[in-house]
Scaffold this active site. Structure first.
Site, mmCIF file in Angstrom:
data_model
loop_
_atom_site.group_PDB
_atom_site.id
_atom_site.type_symbol
_atom_site.label_atom_id
_atom_site.label_comp_id
_atom_site.label_asym_id
_atom_site.label_seq_id
_atom_site.Cartn_x
_atom_site.Cartn_y
_atom_site.Cartn_z
ATOM 1 N N GLY A 290 12.584 1.539 8.141
ATOM 2 C CA GLY A 290 12.410 1.505 6.678
ATOM 3 C C GLY A 290 11.295 2.449 6.238
ATOM 4 N NE ARG B 213 15.815 -0.545 9.689
ATOM 5 C CZ ARG B 213 15.896 -0.799 8.387
ATOM 6 N NH1 ARG B 213 17.052 -0.703 7.771
ATOM 7 N NH2 ARG B 213 14.837 -1.176 7.706
ATOM 8 C CG ASP C 203 8.040 -4.624 15.971
ATOM 9 O OD1 ASP C 203 8.984 -4.298 15.211
ATOM 10 O OD2 ASP C 203 7.650 -5.794 16.095
ATOM 11 C CB THR D 298 6.896 -1.840 8.482
ATOM 12 O OG1 THR D 298 7.603 -2.899 7.805
ATOM 13 C CG2 THR D 298 5.885 -2.500 9.401
ATOM 14 C CG ASP E 134 8.823 -5.942 6.632
ATOM 15 O OD1 ASP E 134 8.989 -5.848 5.400
ATOM 16 O OD2 ASP E 134 9.739 -5.756 7.449
ATOM 17 C CG ASP F 31 6.935 -6.988 10.651
ATOM 18 O OD1 ASP F 31 6.507 -5.819 10.724
ATOM 19 O OD2 ASP F 31 8.149 -7.262 10.709
ATOM 20 N NE ARG G 225 13.115 -5.807 9.149
ATOM 21 C CZ ARG G 225 14.364 -5.369 9.117
ATOM 22 N NH1 ARG G 225 15.361 -6.215 9.259
ATOM 23 N NH2 ARG G 225 14.631 -4.097 8.950
HETATM 24 O O1 F6P Z 1 11.405 -3.602 7.264
HETATM 25 C C1 F6P Z 1 11.321 -3.137 5.965
HETATM 26 C C2 F6P Z 1 12.355 -3.760 5.092
HETATM 27 O O2 F6P Z 1 12.187 -3.260 3.782
HETATM 28 C C3 F6P Z 1 12.374 -5.291 5.082
HETATM 29 O O3 F6P Z 1 11.365 -5.862 4.292
HETATM 30 C C4 F6P Z 1 13.759 -5.574 4.596
HETATM 31 O O4 F6P Z 1 14.216 -6.836 5.022
HETATM 32 C C5 F6P Z 1 14.560 -4.468 5.220
HETATM 33 O O5 F6P Z 1 13.648 -3.420 5.533
HETATM 34 C C6 F6P Z 1 15.655 -3.925 4.344
HETATM 35 O O6 F6P Z 1 16.377 -3.035 5.098
HETATM 36 P P1 F6P Z 1 17.434 -2.010 4.492
HETATM 37 O O7 F6P Z 1 16.654 -0.880 3.873
HETATM 38 O O8 F6P Z 1 18.220 -1.581 5.667
HETATM 39 O O9 F6P Z 1 18.216 -2.740 3.454
#
Ligand code: F6P
Length: 319
Positions: free
Chosen positions: A11, A72, A103, A126, A128, A130, A172
């Site tokens: 992300g 990803r 991670d 990130t 998050d 986390d 998340r």
């Molecule tokens: O890890 C970052 C994040 O924004 C999370 O908070 C969220 O759950 C996820 O990525 C959303 O992913 P995507 O951009 O694939 O919808």
């Protein structure tokens, strides 16, 4: 001159562009030739690797997202494609990588390093927050400020219309964004995955508050809680007796103008990452802790869960 490359994985966050800008500047200062890998690990495989110049990074310091793209990559999990990535880097004489990501991306790089010897320093990035071992991940402050601005606006309409608002943040399985936002935006209720909750515990108190003249409620929920935001909102309507709306903040939390703090942290993370690689920290994550910046191993960072700061949890409990 030695060559060094940078890529963004997972992300995107606000703060990646300032990091790219400083990567080019600091590489030159250290007599390194900087390269950009476009679209994360996908770009390593597809040979989207290009020399980066000052003109590539002019005018991006104030932009969210990442100019070089992110992904990803499923293919990078397959050794066949990692071998292609290694061959692409060899052709350009690149054996050092700075990786901005989470991670999962670090674990991918770890495997790649062990197979190929491509050295890397990872920068936790990130919204998050986390990642174990670091108190701060690039992009968190910008995301928190987006949430703050959004909730300040929601409060205006909530108070004008006597409504409850249930605001859902990203994160998340980690409640950090929701927790800090609840503290700094004055929410009446905060629900995060790390803390068990039972609606019944709040029922009597909230009804009393409404009876005594409270005009509105702001609830902040993290996306990883067991109930949907709509369920929380329905509870307000059915049990507390106040009209309620749900606002899912979604991807706006990942974009926008990087804050001063994230711009500064981007510069510091980059300096440490490049310095570390030059000082033969061949496989590390640069973490920000109470003791300052510290290089940590992948094992420590990527293989253990992150626990929320107890001090923050205590603040929430005594609200
Ligand atoms: O890890 C970052 C994040 O924004 C999370 O908070 C969220 O759950 C996820 O990525 C959303 O992913 P995507 O951009 O694939 O919808």
């Amino acid at each position: 001159m030695k060559n060094i490359a940078i890529l963004c994985s997972g992300g995107d966050v606000s703060g990646m562009n300032p990091a790219l800008k400083h990567f080019v500047e600091y590489s030159h200062r250290k007599n390194l030739t900087p390269y950009f890998v476009y679209n994360g690990f996908e770009g390593l495989i597809d040979n989207k690797i290009q020399k980066a110049s000052y003109s590539d990074v002019s005018g991006i310091i104030n932009r969210g997202g990442t100019k070089i793209g992110s992904s990803r990559s499923q293919r990078f999990m397959d050794k066949k494609y990692r071998d292609i990535a290694k061959a692409n880097l060899d052709k350009l004489g690149i054996d050092m990588l700075v990786v901005l990501g989470g991670d999962g991306s670090f674990r991918g790089m770890d495997v790649f390093y062990k197979e190929s010897g491509i050295k890397f320093c990872a920068i936790p990035s990130t919204i998050d927050n986390d990642i174990n071992g670091t108190d701060y991940c690039l992009g968190v402050d910008s995301a928190l400020n987006i949430i703050k601005t959004s909730i300040d606006s929601i409060r205006d309409t909530a108070s004008s219309f006597k409504r409850s608002f249930v605001v859902e943040t990203m994160g998340r399985d980690c409640g950090y964004l929701a927790l800090v936002s609840a503290l700094t935006c004055g929410a009446e209720l905060c629900l995060i995955p790390e803390i068990e909750y039972d609606f019944k515990d709040y029922e009597e108190d909230f009804k009393k508050q409404l009876f005594n003249g409270r005009d509105y409620f702001i609830t902040i929920v993290s996306e990883g809680i067991k109930d949907s935001s709509q369920t929380v909102s329905n509870w307000f309507e059915e049990k507390i007796g106040i009209e309620s709306r749900v606002v899912v903040l979604g991807h706006i939390q990942r974009g926008g103008n990087p804050t001063v703090y994230d711009r500064l942290m981007a510069y510091k993370f980059i300096n440490y990452a490049i310095d570390g690689l030059l000082a033969r920290q061949d496989e590390s994550v640069i973490c920000y802790t109470k003791d300052g910046f510290v290089y940590k191993s992948i094992e420590e960072v990527a293989n253990s869960p992150k626990y929320l700061d107890l001090e923050l949890l205590e603040l929430l409990e005594c609200k």
